[in-house]
Design an enzyme around this catalytic site. Structure first.
Site, PDB file in Angstrom:
ATOM      1  N   HIS A  46      37.005  47.159  30.639  1.00 48.71           N
ATOM      2  CA  HIS A  46      37.741  47.487  29.224  1.00 48.71           C
ATOM      3  C   HIS A  46      37.912  49.361  28.902  1.00 48.71           C
ATOM      4  O   HIS A  46      37.131  49.969  28.556  1.00 48.71           O
ATOM      5  CB  HIS A  46      37.859  46.926  28.297  1.00 48.71           C
ATOM      6  N   GLU A 131      36.534  37.160  28.916  1.00 49.65           N
ATOM      7  CA  GLU A 131      34.957  36.389  29.884  1.00 49.65           C
ATOM      8  C   GLU A 131      35.061  35.522  29.404  1.00 49.65           C
ATOM      9  O   GLU A 131      34.828  34.474  29.934  1.00 49.65           O
ATOM     10  CB  GLU A 131      34.213  37.426  29.268  1.00 49.65           C
ATOM     11  N   SER A 228      37.241  46.192  24.134  1.00 51.17           N
ATOM     12  CA  SER A 228      36.703  46.160  24.132  1.00 51.17           C
ATOM     13  C   SER A 228      34.936  45.854  23.180  1.00 51.17           C
ATOM     14  O   SER A 228      34.821  46.285  22.454  1.00 51.17           O
ATOM     15  CB  SER A 228      35.612  47.389  24.976  1.00 51.17           C
TER      16      SER A 228
END
EC number: 1.17.7.4
Length: 316
Positions: A46, A131, A228
């Site tokens: 990111h 994730e 991020s």
């Protein structure tokens, strides 16, 4: 014109972690081995600066496997992917390289091991983050339940309170996660946790450096991307640790100078996917406006290195 003095506290560790460094190398080595274009499913990490740099070298970033031609290599991002993605790539006989961070892969293995023992999983993470999607996608639908906050723990509905385990996203706030784990253990005393903390060493180290730096600084900047997770957590950690003003910036051009008027000290750190060149750019921007004295705030040293997959170390 005389410049005002400014103490610049520089956090260490900061910036690239071993997983990010490995993922970028994987893309670069794939381009070197197979030539351009090489396709990458989702942003490899990111950070727009990193992604744009790899794009200039011949990487093509796409959202889904269907956007990739079957005759060109495809790389999966450092955040990890659901099992369905490599399964589909194999079905289509595609050449693919998995750049999932080994510490994320560890969580995937952990989740599968608990599932094989008949346990239902609870994942502590952020909904919609790549994730989280990748980890939950290691198991069939319904086998992984997501909680984001302590309040979520009270309302989560499980199959059997005595047959549970939990895993976490690797880039969370250490303190927030500890509170959620405590709530899980209070409601489900039999719940099984990971053998070793899931939050990765780099996330923990960067947060500890911020905690040490924040009370000494009038303001703090975190160099990182808005998407991020670990960078956003650093801003939150800095504010909670006593820094009166904490801001996330992608580049020096994003600095809100009016908000920093009258400061005598500033803390600088960077998320795990932000390259050091962007930190240097921010420091140079302060040097142009202030008489800067740099003090390193070092709380840990890192020497972790992850090998790239064997396929990239073999000749073409």
């Amino acid at each position: 014109m005389t410049k005002s003095p400014l103490t610049l506290y520089l956090a260490a560790p900061r910036g690239f972690c071993a997983g990010v460094d490995r993922a970028i190398k994987i893309v670069e080595m794939a381009i070197e081995k197979w030539g351009a274009p090489v396709y990458v499913r989702h942003e490899i990490v990111h950070n727009r600066f990193v992604v744009d740099g790899l794009r200039a070298k011949g990487a093509v970033f796409v959202e889904e496997l269907d956007d990739c031609p079957v005759d060109r290599p495809v790389i999966f991002s450092a955040h990890g992917v659901p099992k369905s993605v490599p399964n589909e790539a194999a079905r289509r006989d595609m050449v693919y390289v998995d750049a999932t961070c080994p510490l994320v892969s560890k969580v995937h293995v952990e989740a599968q091991r608990h599932a094989d023992s008949g346990l239902q999983m609870i994942m502590i993470g952020h909904e919609g983050h790549p994730e989280t999607i990748g980890t939950m996608g290691q198991l069939p639908d319904g086998e992984v339940l997501l909680v984001e906050t302590v309040d979520d723990v009270a309302s989560v509905r499980v199959r059997d309170p005595d047959r549970l385990a939990y895993v976490t996203q690797t880039t969370l706030s250490v303190d927030d996660t500890a509170d959620i784990v405590a709530a899980l253990r209070a409601r489900f005393p039999a719940i099984i946790g990971p053998h070793k903390e899931d939050i990765c060493y780099a996330t923990t180290n960067r947060q500890e450096a911020v905690k040490a730096m924040a009370p000494r600084a009038d303001a703090m900047l975190v160099v990182g991307a808005p998407n991020s997770s670990n960078s956003r957590r650093l801003v939150e950690v800095g504010a909670r640790a006593g820094c009166p003003y904490a801001q996330l910036v992608q580049r020096a051009d994003d600095i809100d100078w009016r908000a920093l008027e009258g400061i005598g000290s500033i803390g600088i750190t960077a998320g795990a996917s932000a390259p050091e060149t962007l930190v240097d750019e921010v420091i140079d921007a302060f040097r142009a406006r202030f008489d800067v004295t740099v003090e390193l705030v070092e709380t840990a040293t890192e020497n972790v290195e992850f090998k790239v997959p064997r396929v990239l170390r073999q000749p073409a």
